[in-house]
Design a protein around this motif. Structure first.
Motif, PDB file in Angstrom:
ATOM      1  N   GLU A  43       0.805  -1.216   0.000  1.00 24.86           N
ATOM      2  CA  GLU A  43       0.000   0.000   0.000  1.00 24.86           C
ATOM      3  C   GLU A  43       0.841   1.270   0.000  1.00 24.86           C
ATOM      4  O   GLU A  43       0.305   2.372  -0.096  1.00 24.86           O
ATOM      5  N   ALA A  44       2.151   1.128   0.101  1.00 24.86           N
ATOM      6  CA  ALA A  44       3.034   2.291   0.235  1.00 24.86           C
ATOM      7  C   ALA A  44       3.482   2.792  -1.128  1.00 24.86           C
ATOM      8  O   ALA A  44       3.712   2.005  -2.050  1.00 24.86           O
ATOM      9  N   ARG A  45       3.611   4.108  -1.250  1.00 25.62           N
ATOM     10  CA  ARG A  45       4.177   4.717  -2.458  1.00 25.62           C
ATOM     11  C   ARG A  45       5.687   4.863  -2.339  1.00 25.62           C
ATOM     12  O   ARG A  45       6.398   4.846  -3.339  1.00 25.62           O
ATOM     13  N   VAL A  46       6.178   4.999  -1.095  1.00 23.69           N
ATOM     14  CA  VAL A  46       7.607   5.177  -0.832  1.00 23.69           C
ATOM     15  C   VAL A  46       8.090   4.010   0.019  1.00 23.69           C
ATOM     16  O   VAL A  46       7.422   3.626   0.985  1.00 23.69           O
ATOM     17  N   VAL A  47       9.240   3.429  -0.340  1.00 29.27           N
ATOM     18  CA  VAL A  47       9.813   2.342   0.452  1.00 29.27           C
ATOM     19  C   VAL A  47      11.228   2.733   0.879  1.00 29.27           C
ATOM     20  O   VAL A  47      12.048   3.144   0.067  1.00 29.27           O
ATOM     21  N   LEU A  48      11.496   2.628   2.182  1.00 24.16           N
ATOM     22  CA  LEU A  48      12.831   2.861   2.724  1.00 24.16           C
ATOM     23  C   LEU A  48      13.535   1.520   2.795  1.00 24.16           C
ATOM     24  O   LEU A  48      13.092   0.614   3.499  1.00 24.16           O
ATOM     25  N   LEU A  49      14.634   1.384   2.059  1.00 23.28           N
ATOM     26  CA  LEU A  49      15.332   0.104   1.906  1.00 23.28           C
ATOM     27  C   LEU A  49      16.598   0.112   2.748  1.00 23.28           C
ATOM     28  O   LEU A  49      17.578   0.774   2.412  1.00 23.28           O
ATOM     29  N   GLY A  50      16.564  -0.618   3.869  1.00 22.18           N
ATOM     30  CA  GLY A  50      17.696  -0.675   4.767  1.00 22.18           C
ATOM     31  C   GLY A  50      18.760  -1.651   4.302  1.00 22.18           C
ATOM     32  O   GLY A  50      18.602  -2.345   3.286  1.00 22.18           O
ATOM     33  N   ALA A  63       9.117  -0.091 -11.251  1.00 23.43           N
ATOM     34  CA  ALA A  63       8.138  -0.835 -12.036  1.00 23.43           C
ATOM     35  C   ALA A  63       6.959  -1.284 -11.175  1.00 23.43           C
ATOM     36  O   ALA A  63       5.846  -1.482 -11.678  1.00 23.43           O
ATOM     37  N   GLN A  64       7.190  -1.445  -9.882  1.00 24.54           N
ATOM     38  CA  GLN A  64       6.115  -1.815  -8.959  1.00 24.54           C
ATOM     39  C   GLN A  64       5.318  -0.594  -8.492  1.00 24.54           C
ATOM     40  O   GLN A  64       4.412  -0.708  -7.668  1.00 24.54           O
ATOM     41  N   GLY A  65       5.661   0.576  -9.021  1.00 26.04           N
ATOM     42  CA  GLY A  65       4.954   1.790  -8.642  1.00 26.04           C
ATOM     43  C   GLY A  65       5.445   2.399  -7.351  1.00 26.04           C
ATOM     44  O   GLY A  65       4.742   3.208  -6.737  1.00 26.04           O
ATOM     45  N   LYS A  66       6.661   2.039  -6.921  1.00 29.28           N
ATOM     46  CA  LYS A  66       7.215   2.549  -5.668  1.00 29.28           C
ATOM     47  C   LYS A  66       8.319   3.563  -5.939  1.00 29.28           C
ATOM     48  O   LYS A  66       8.967   3.542  -6.987  1.00 29.28           O
ATOM     49  N   LEU A  67       8.530   4.442  -4.968  1.00 27.45           N
ATOM     50  CA  LEU A  67       9.652   5.360  -5.009  1.00 27.45           C
ATOM     51  C   LEU A  67      10.667   4.852  -3.981  1.00 27.45           C
ATOM     52  O   LEU A  67      10.448   4.969  -2.783  1.00 27.45           O
ATOM     53  N   PRO A  68      11.777   4.248  -4.432  1.00 31.95           N
ATOM     54  CA  PRO A  68      12.731   3.630  -3.505  1.00 31.95           C
ATOM     55  C   PRO A  68      13.702   4.643  -2.896  1.00 31.95           C
ATOM     56  O   PRO A  68      14.186   5.545  -3.583  1.00 31.95           O
ATOM     57  N   VAL A  69      13.992   4.483  -1.615  1.00 32.73           N
ATOM     58  CA  VAL A  69      14.950   5.322  -0.904  1.00 32.73           C
ATOM     59  C   VAL A  69      15.935   4.407  -0.186  1.00 32.73           C
ATOM     60  O   VAL A  69      15.538   3.581   0.635  1.00 32.73           O
ATOM     61  N   GLU A  70      17.208   4.522  -0.512  1.00 26.49           N
ATOM     62  CA  GLU A  70      18.232   3.728   0.168  1.00 26.49           C
ATOM     63  C   GLU A  70      18.508   4.299   1.558  1.00 26.49           C
ATOM     64  O   GLU A  70      18.644   5.509   1.718  1.00 26.49           O
ATOM     65  N   VAL A  71      18.595   3.439   2.541  1.00 28.10           N
ATOM     66  CA  VAL A  71      19.038   3.825   3.884  1.00 28.10           C
ATOM     67  C   VAL A  71      20.272   2.990   4.177  1.00 28.10           C
ATOM     68  O   VAL A  71      20.176   1.793   4.453  1.00 28.10           O
ATOM     69  N   ASN A  72      21.431   3.621   4.081  1.00 27.06           N
ATOM     70  CA  ASN A  72      22.702   2.897   4.106  1.00 27.06           C
ATOM     71  C   ASN A  72      23.523   3.222   5.344  1.00 27.06           C
ATOM     72  O   ASN A  72      23.308   4.233   6.012  1.00 27.06           O
TER      73      ASN A  72
END
Length: 315
Positions: A43-50, A63-72
């Motif tokens: 259900e999220a538009r933005v995903v924080l990827l740890g 492609a999945q309709g998400k806006l990815p954000v790297e958390v490094n």
């Protein structure tokens, strides 16, 4: 006004960081355009990827309709996406991220609204009519009067406009209706604030969803001068695109691919710059190399180099 709610999901973040996200978002309520909450990935538009997120490419997330954000971890980059933060996540860094990505979501939200009701289509035609009439204004044909479009008053030489302070904030946020000129007046009401017309031109162009008829998506353009972001009100992505277009000629489609921003966002930028008189076509027949720079001159060269370095675009 009730804020629209947007959802972000956390994937692969350390448990203590993931647990801090809901209270941090509550603290930031009212400081961002949307009200943010934490939800599940579908259900999220933005995903924080740890760091512990499954290795999925940026393109796959998009492609999945998400806006990815790297958390490094500090000094580490894994996916090569545009948006990123470092651990530990700080309140200011999260606020800065949300301010950066919200303009992309605003564009998406406005487009959805226009597709879902006829009043949106009428508003879009009204903006187009305004832009056409506005671009025809010039000192040579001025009669010393003011033209009114709703709450906006424009001098007929196209050099100045006036509106209430609160209405200017609505213009900046895309909430002020822009339509065709309705009448001619000798002067605007006395309690309005007069401003340089570049800001109005910029936001009128920004409100146009489709590329203006005189702009070709594959033709090459560059900025003839730096936008007056002090008057317009700057945003990170707009400054980034301005730095790219000031240093090299780009087509709309090539700049979309290079910047990694959505085509709708880059289209609005081209329209805004064109209506403000800042965009010019170039005879250059090939797009620039990814890191080569054409020399600019004088003060603009210094400004462009500084901005490009701060944005990580090279010199």
């Amino acid at each position: 006004m009730t804020q629209q709610i947007r959802t972000l999901a956390t994937i692969g973040l350390p448990s203590d960081v993931a647990g801090l996200m809901p209270p941090m978002l509550r603290v930031l309520k009212g400081r961002t355009q949307y009200e943010w909450c934490v939800g599940e990935p579908p259900e999220a538009r933005v995903v924080l990827l740890g760091p512990d997120a499954v290795q999925v490419s940026v393109e796959q997330w998009v492609a999945q309709g998400k806006l990815p954000v790297e958390v490094n971890r500090p000094g580490e980059r894994r996916l090569g996406g545009i948006h990123s933060m470092e651990l530990p996540v700080r309140m200011f860094a999260l606020l800065s991220l949300l301010n950066d990505i919200e303009p992309l979501l605003v564009s998406e939200h406005n487009a959805s609204d226009r597709d879902s009701n006829s009043s949106g289509q009428l508003a879009l035609r009204g903006v187009s009519n305004f832009v056409e009439a506005f671009r025809a204004l010039c000192p040579a044909t001025a009669a010393g009067s003011w033209l009114r479009s709703g709450n906006i008053y424009v001098r007929d030489d196209g050099l100045e406009f006036a509106l209430h302070r609160d209405h200017f904030e609505a213009l900046q946020s895309g909430q002020l209706v822009i339509g065709a000129f309705e009448e001619s007046l000798t002067a605007p009401p006395g309690d309005l604030i007069r401003r340089p017309v570049e800001a109005l031109a910029w936001y009128a162009g920004w409100a146009c969803e489709r590329l203006l008829p005189d702009l070709d998506a594959n033709a090459l353009f560059r900025l003839r001068r730096w936008p007056d972001f002090g008057t317009i009100g700057s945003q990170h992505h707009q400054i980034r695109l301005a730095a790219m277009l000031a240093g090299h000629p780009w087509s709309r489609d090539a700049l979309t691919q290079k910047s990694g921003l959505g085509v709708d966002y880059v289209t609005r930028f081209f329209n805004a710059a064109a209506v403000a008189g800042l965009l010019e076509a170039t005879a250059t027949s090939t797009p620039p190399a990814s890191r080569a720079a054409q020399p600019a001159s004088g003060l603009l060269a210094s400004i462009v180099r500084g901005v490009r370095l701060r944005l990580g675009l090279g010199v």
